[in-house]
Design a protein around this motif. Sequence first.
Motif, PDB file in Angstrom:
ATOM      1  N   GLY A  72      -5.771 -19.840 -22.132  1.00  0.00           N
ATOM      2  CA  GLY A  72      -6.525 -18.869 -21.638  1.00  0.00           C
ATOM      3  C   GLY A  72      -5.800 -17.648 -21.254  1.00  0.00           C
ATOM      4  N   SER A  73      -4.547 -17.455 -21.174  1.00  0.00           N
ATOM      5  CA  SER A  73      -3.874 -16.435 -20.828  1.00  0.00           C
ATOM      6  C   SER A  73      -3.606 -15.478 -21.967  1.00  0.00           C
ATOM      7  CB  SER A  73      -2.538 -16.881 -20.173  1.00  0.00           C
ATOM      8  OG  SER A  73      -1.582 -17.483 -21.095  1.00  0.00           O
ATOM      9  N   GLY A  74      -3.498 -15.814 -23.178  1.00  0.00           N
ATOM     10  CA  GLY A  74      -3.451 -15.033 -24.213  1.00  0.00           C
ATOM     11  C   GLY A  74      -1.849 -15.104 -24.558  1.00  0.00           C
ATOM     12  N   ARG A  75      -0.820 -15.424 -23.772  1.00  0.00           N
ATOM     13  CA  ARG A  75       0.562 -15.464 -23.970  1.00  0.00           C
ATOM     14  C   ARG A  75       1.021 -16.499 -24.942  1.00  0.00           C
ATOM     15  NH1 ARG A  75       4.919 -18.007 -21.624  1.00  0.00           N
ATOM     16  NH2 ARG A  75       6.853 -16.800 -21.687  1.00  0.00           N
ATOM     17  N   LEU A  76       1.669 -15.995 -26.052  1.00  0.00           N
ATOM     18  CA  LEU A  76       2.131 -17.025 -26.754  1.00  0.00           C
ATOM     19  C   LEU A  76       3.438 -17.273 -26.416  1.00  0.00           C
ATOM     20  CD1 LEU A  76       1.212 -15.175 -30.325  1.00  0.00           C
ATOM     21  CD2 LEU A  76       0.186 -17.086 -28.963  1.00  0.00           C
ATOM     22  N   LEU A  77       3.675 -18.730 -26.635  1.00  0.00           N
ATOM     23  CA  LEU A  77       5.180 -19.380 -26.410  1.00  0.00           C
ATOM     24  C   LEU A  77       6.177 -19.391 -27.587  1.00  0.00           C
ATOM     25  CD1 LEU A  77       3.928 -22.486 -24.304  1.00  0.00           C
ATOM     26  CD2 LEU A  77       4.685 -20.314 -23.587  1.00  0.00           C
ATOM     27  N   SER A  78       7.259 -18.887 -27.109  1.00  0.00           N
ATOM     28  CA  SER A  78       8.224 -19.245 -28.254  1.00  0.00           C
ATOM     29  C   SER A  78       9.094 -20.493 -28.369  1.00  0.00           C
ATOM     30  CB  SER A  78       9.568 -18.310 -28.063  1.00  0.00           C
ATOM     31  OG  SER A  78      10.528 -18.260 -28.924  1.00  0.00           O
ATOM     32  N   VAL A  79       8.794 -21.283 -29.514  1.00  0.00           N
ATOM     33  CA  VAL A  79       9.199 -22.781 -29.869  1.00  0.00           C
ATOM     34  C   VAL A  79      10.065 -22.695 -31.010  1.00  0.00           C
ATOM     35  CG1 VAL A  79       8.610 -24.896 -30.142  1.00  0.00           C
ATOM     36  CG2 VAL A  79       7.077 -23.509 -28.564  1.00  0.00           C
ATOM     37  N   VAL A  80      11.444 -23.312 -30.824  1.00  0.00           N
ATOM     38  CA  VAL A  80      12.249 -23.579 -31.878  1.00  0.00           C
ATOM     39  C   VAL A  80      12.045 -24.920 -32.522  1.00  0.00           C
ATOM     40  CG1 VAL A  80      14.528 -23.642 -32.917  1.00  0.00           C
ATOM     41  CG2 VAL A  80      14.110 -21.981 -31.200  1.00  0.00           C
ATOM     42  N   CYS A  81      11.732 -25.217 -33.758  1.00  0.00           N
ATOM     43  CA  CYS A  81      11.045 -26.308 -34.059  1.00  0.00           C
ATOM     44  C   CYS A  81      12.021 -26.800 -35.509  1.00  0.00           C
ATOM     45  CB  CYS A  81       9.776 -26.420 -34.644  1.00  0.00           C
ATOM     46  SG  CYS A  81       9.113 -27.687 -35.031  1.00  0.00           S
ATOM     47  N   GLY A  82      12.554 -27.968 -35.684  1.00  0.00           N
ATOM     48  CA  GLY A  82      13.189 -28.562 -36.997  1.00  0.00           C
ATOM     49  C   GLY A  82      12.243 -29.380 -37.810  1.00  0.00           C
ATOM     50  N   ALA A  83      10.828 -29.237 -37.583  1.00  0.00           N
ATOM     51  CA  ALA A  83      10.053 -30.094 -38.383  1.00  0.00           C
ATOM     52  C   ALA A  83       9.777 -29.231 -39.820  1.00  0.00           C
ATOM     53  CB  ALA A  83       8.574 -30.287 -37.818  1.00  0.00           C
ATOM     54  N   PRO A  84       9.666 -29.811 -40.817  1.00  0.00           N
ATOM     55  CA  PRO A  84       9.436 -29.158 -42.004  1.00  0.00           C
ATOM     56  C   PRO A  84       7.999 -28.862 -42.294  1.00  0.00           C
ATOM     57  CG  PRO A  84       9.875 -31.298 -42.469  1.00  0.00           C
ATOM     58  CD  PRO A  84      10.112 -31.511 -40.935  1.00  0.00           C
ATOM     59  N   ILE A 106      13.809 -37.893 -22.087  1.00  0.00           N
ATOM     60  CA  ILE A 106      14.401 -37.100 -21.488  1.00  0.00           C
ATOM     61  C   ILE A 106      13.274 -36.141 -20.792  1.00  0.00           C
ATOM     62  CG2 ILE A 106      16.232 -36.569 -23.243  1.00  0.00           C
ATOM     63  CD1 ILE A 106      14.911 -34.029 -24.533  1.00  0.00           C
ATOM     64  N   THR A 107      13.589 -34.974 -19.906  1.00  0.00           N
ATOM     65  CA  THR A 107      12.582 -34.218 -19.098  1.00  0.00           C
ATOM     66  C   THR A 107      12.715 -32.716 -19.872  1.00  0.00           C
ATOM     67  OG1 THR A 107      12.554 -35.488 -17.376  1.00  0.00           O
ATOM     68  CG2 THR A 107      11.849 -33.450 -17.184  1.00  0.00           C
ATOM     69  N   LEU A 108      11.762 -32.310 -20.402  1.00  0.00           N
ATOM     70  CA  LEU A 108      11.897 -31.148 -21.173  1.00  0.00           C
ATOM     71  C   LEU A 108      12.204 -29.855 -20.196  1.00  0.00           C
ATOM     72  CD1 LEU A 108      11.719 -29.563 -23.923  1.00  0.00           C
ATOM     73  CD2 LEU A 108       9.080 -29.197 -23.503  1.00  0.00           C
ATOM     74  N   LYS A 109      13.110 -28.956 -20.819  1.00  0.00           N
ATOM     75  CA  LYS A 109      13.587 -27.876 -19.966  1.00  0.00           C
ATOM     76  C   LYS A 109      13.598 -26.652 -20.971  1.00  0.00           C
ATOM     77  CE  LYS A 109      16.726 -30.130 -16.759  1.00  0.00           C
ATOM     78  NZ  LYS A 109      18.184 -30.318 -16.350  1.00  0.00           N
ATOM     79  N   LYS A 110      13.471 -25.365 -20.360  1.00  0.00           N
ATOM     80  CA  LYS A 110      13.660 -24.303 -21.134  1.00  0.00           C
ATOM     81  C   LYS A 110      15.095 -24.162 -21.832  1.00  0.00           C
ATOM     82  CE  LYS A 110       9.772 -21.433 -19.103  1.00  0.00           C
ATOM     83  NZ  LYS A 110       9.578 -20.079 -18.604  1.00  0.00           N
ATOM     84  N   GLY A 111      15.006 -23.577 -22.860  1.00  0.00           N
ATOM     85  CA  GLY A 111      16.396 -23.306 -23.427  1.00  0.00           C
ATOM     86  C   GLY A 111      16.492 -22.240 -24.409  1.00  0.00           C
ATOM     87  N   VAL A 116      17.700 -17.960 -29.907  1.00  0.00           N
ATOM     88  CA  VAL A 116      16.192 -17.747 -29.992  1.00  0.00           C
ATOM     89  C   VAL A 116      15.798 -18.788 -29.029  1.00  0.00           C
ATOM     90  CG1 VAL A 116      14.002 -18.131 -31.199  1.00  0.00           C
ATOM     91  CG2 VAL A 116      16.191 -17.170 -32.220  1.00  0.00           C
ATOM     92  N   ALA A 117      14.858 -18.151 -27.892  1.00  0.00           N
ATOM     93  CA  ALA A 117      14.263 -18.904 -26.981  1.00  0.00           C
ATOM     94  C   ALA A 117      13.401 -19.921 -27.232  1.00  0.00           C
ATOM     95  CB  ALA A 117      13.626 -17.805 -25.825  1.00  0.00           C
ATOM     96  N   SER A 118      13.558 -21.346 -26.607  1.00  0.00           N
ATOM     97  CA  SER A 118      12.557 -22.125 -26.766  1.00  0.00           C
ATOM     98  C   SER A 118      11.969 -22.583 -25.374  1.00  0.00           C
ATOM     99  CB  SER A 118      13.438 -23.402 -27.570  1.00  0.00           C
ATOM    100  OG  SER A 118      12.530 -24.615 -27.751  1.00  0.00           O
ATOM    101  N   GLU A 119      10.760 -22.197 -25.349  1.00  0.00           N
ATOM    102  CA  GLU A 119       9.927 -22.395 -23.991  1.00  0.00           C
ATOM    103  C   GLU A 119       9.140 -23.661 -23.837  1.00  0.00           C
ATOM    104  OE1 GLU A 119       8.679 -18.099 -22.509  1.00  0.00           O
ATOM    105  OE2 GLU A 119       8.239 -18.510 -24.668  1.00  0.00           O
ATOM    106  N   ALA A 120       9.081 -24.529 -24.835  1.00  0.00           N
ATOM    107  CA  ALA A 120       8.110 -25.575 -25.138  1.00  0.00           C
ATOM    108  C   ALA A 120       8.665 -26.598 -26.231  1.00  0.00           C
ATOM    109  CB  ALA A 120       6.518 -25.320 -25.115  1.00  0.00           C
ATOM    110  N   MET A 121       7.892 -27.450 -26.585  1.00  0.00           N
ATOM    111  CA  MET A 121       8.181 -28.392 -27.851  1.00  0.00           C
ATOM    112  C   MET A 121       6.856 -28.642 -28.516  1.00  0.00           C
ATOM    113  SD  MET A 121      10.432 -31.912 -27.355  1.00  0.00           S
ATOM    114  CE  MET A 121      10.858 -32.723 -28.756  1.00  0.00           C
ATOM    115  N   MET A 122       7.146 -28.735 -29.751  1.00  0.00           N
ATOM    116  CA  MET A 122       5.916 -29.430 -30.485  1.00  0.00           C
ATOM    117  C   MET A 122       6.487 -30.635 -30.909  1.00  0.00           C
ATOM    118  SD  MET A 122       3.560 -27.147 -30.858  1.00  0.00           S
ATOM    119  CE  MET A 122       2.594 -27.539 -32.129  1.00  0.00           C
TER     120      MET A 122
END
Length: 826
Positions: A72-84, A106-111, A116-122
């Motif tokens: 509900g915040s309207g903010r989009l997260l930047s995610v780097v993903c290798g999934a085709p 593993i425990t996910l961390k920002k990186g 390119v920033a990766s703030e989450a994980m799909m």
Amino acid sequence: MKFPLSWLKAHLETDAPVEDIAATLNRIGLEVEGVEDRGAALAAFRIARVVEAEQHPKADRLRALKVDPGDGSGRLLSVVCGAPNARAGMKGALALPGAFIPGTGITLKKGEIRGVASEAMMLSAREMGLGDDHTGIIDLPDDAPLGGSYAAWAGLDDPVIEISVTPNRGDALSVHGVARDLAAAGLGRLKPLPRPEVAPAYPSPLRWEIADPRACDFVLGRAVRGLRNGPSPKWLRDWLVAIGQRPINALVDVTNLFTFGLGRPLHVFDVAKVEGATLTMRMAREGETLLALNGKTYALTPEDGIIADAAGPEALGGIIGGEHSGCDEGTTECFIECALFDPVRIALSGRRHDVRTDARARFERGVDPALPALALDLATQTIIQLCGGEASEVVGAGTEPRWRRDASLRFERLAGLGGAGDVAPDEAVRILERLGFAAEARDAERVTVAVPSWRNDVAAPIHLAQAPELPPERARAAAEGCAAVEAECDLVEEVLRIRGLDRVPPVSLPVSSPVPPPSLSPKQARTALARRVLGARGMLECVSFAFLDSRAAALFGDTPEALRLVNPIASDLDQMRPTPLASLLLAAARNAARGFPDAALCEVGGGYADPSPEGQGSTAAGLRTGHTPRHWAEPSRAADAMDAKGDALAVLAALGVPMAALNVTADAPPHYHPGRGGVVRQGPKTVLARFGEIHPRVAAALGLPGPAAGFEVFLDAVPEPKRRKRGAADLPAFQPVRRDFAFLVDEGVPAEAVLRAARGADRALIADVALFDRYAGDKLPPGKVSLAVQATLQPREATLTDAQIESISQRIVAAVAKATGATLRA
């Protein structure tokens, strides 16, 4: 027994968390084996939507995503993903920083990945621990709720509880039965079963016939036509998958729903596949077979109850259905079977064919005899709701068994038997009523209740066979008395169980004596001592089966038919062994076949002469094979009869048998080499042991190369040593005197006769006589041997003079000469 929490709540109205439910189940005797909560590890994952998906500017195989987490915040997260398969507009499972990823550990961390920033994980299925698929991220349908819990949407937030059910609690093999116990314990309210009214639309196309009452007691059935069979709805598939069942189709899944939900196994036949218009409950005929639903073919016996049509067997009654009349996607009319079977016959047939099914587990423990009519209506209603169609009339055969019975509870037994003196009579009655027991009569001392139909373990039906030697009237009275006592114990158990087994006060067992009795009986002590003696003599202990091949057993004596196994675990293990020595020889043969011909084996176990308790004896047996040095200073030599004799006598000496009282005869049984074996006796009749070299014929038949010598000590025949009061040690004050004698005797005279005669010359003065040499050669007359013995003289009152020593020596020579005809060798 497994069930998901949502299935339990379909029968129990409660808001209790799964932790409280598990704790209550343990307290009331339904032990929890485990709780599987697949949703706990996925609780942090949310459903998110990919808004943008562009190529990573510095990596060909990566994509830069903009993801809406749905918060509900309207903010989009930047995610780097290798999934085709990552693309704009798709929905998937999102993990935020701090979340634990079960598939990778593993425990996910920002990186930042290549600038390119990766703030989450799909997440992929493997990263969530839901499978091995990692070819791409999970692609969810458009109706998946944005921002919602992935575990809740996928139905993975439903914990699965597994309990251990004791054999007497057939009612607890159902979700409804477990819910009833929890409601009685105060953890919610039991939801009553609906009682639908199913109007018959047409006559039943099939009829029931009970041709043999042994096959079935009571059966009902109803057809449903015009149905459309297919996959079950998601809620039913999820329940079945959660408990380890494979969804098949709606009709079959409904039968599993009632098997696990109500503890009421059902079966459905495809009417179009049934030959004729009658289904018959009968015993199988010789030569009949059944191709079952598990794909296996079973050869039926006349002791198996079956359901048959005009063409032959269609089901093994109460255990498993047949493949021929099973329902599939093409079924348009089914026939529902709801029957009662004999628990003992179900158990025997299931064991005979090694068929383990959920239906068998419930029938052999006893199902609710009053439930068939209601279960049939409920199953019909469920099938019509899922598959459509209309129902026929109900057809049946047999009569409903007489299950109504009473049980009485004296309130003082709650304290006297159960140790719970703080249970008020009113509380005890309330607990029984919550469990379904209806109070019929009550006074200040006792209550009489009607036992509900589903409690087959309380006040079980009377069996007159319990007292076959009594007249029928007395047998019935005796059986009723036993049933009344057992029923009262059952009611005490129910009250204490529902109050909580943790509230039963611990009470120490009464102390019968301030001095504890021996932990081992004399027989157990002899067995342990024999085992230690043989181990100390360098033998390795074997623990083998008490049965072997009947052909091998015949080499060691009689093999009566009464000792033949009816159901052996293997075809070559069909006879109870006559002696443990046979098992040792087979073990030695296996060792020799693998390159270890030199062995020293022992076993303390049973040998069997007949099926009676007296026909089983405890035997300490040992075997030496090959060429093994007996001492570091001795050269290697073949095992012989004297080695076996020494082992046997060592065991007897350790057990306290007086060696001077023993004699050896040459009548060893045929599995020993003739002339190279013997029997150790105490007196003329008591046989304590046998020993000798193994007969070459026996060794060859068992595949044992090389020499072998064995023995058998019969521990049950060994007399218990006399108990003597402990006193001062017997330590003579005078030195012993030893004298050697060499006697010339006929070669047929046993050395034992010489030793016995020498000992008898003066039992008060002669402490021991031992053989230390035997000589036979050309320097002696033909047919003569020289036996050299040493006599130990132990004075008690004064040192022996030369005259006294000479006198006793002459008495020894005279006694041996008189008993054996021996002469003193010059």
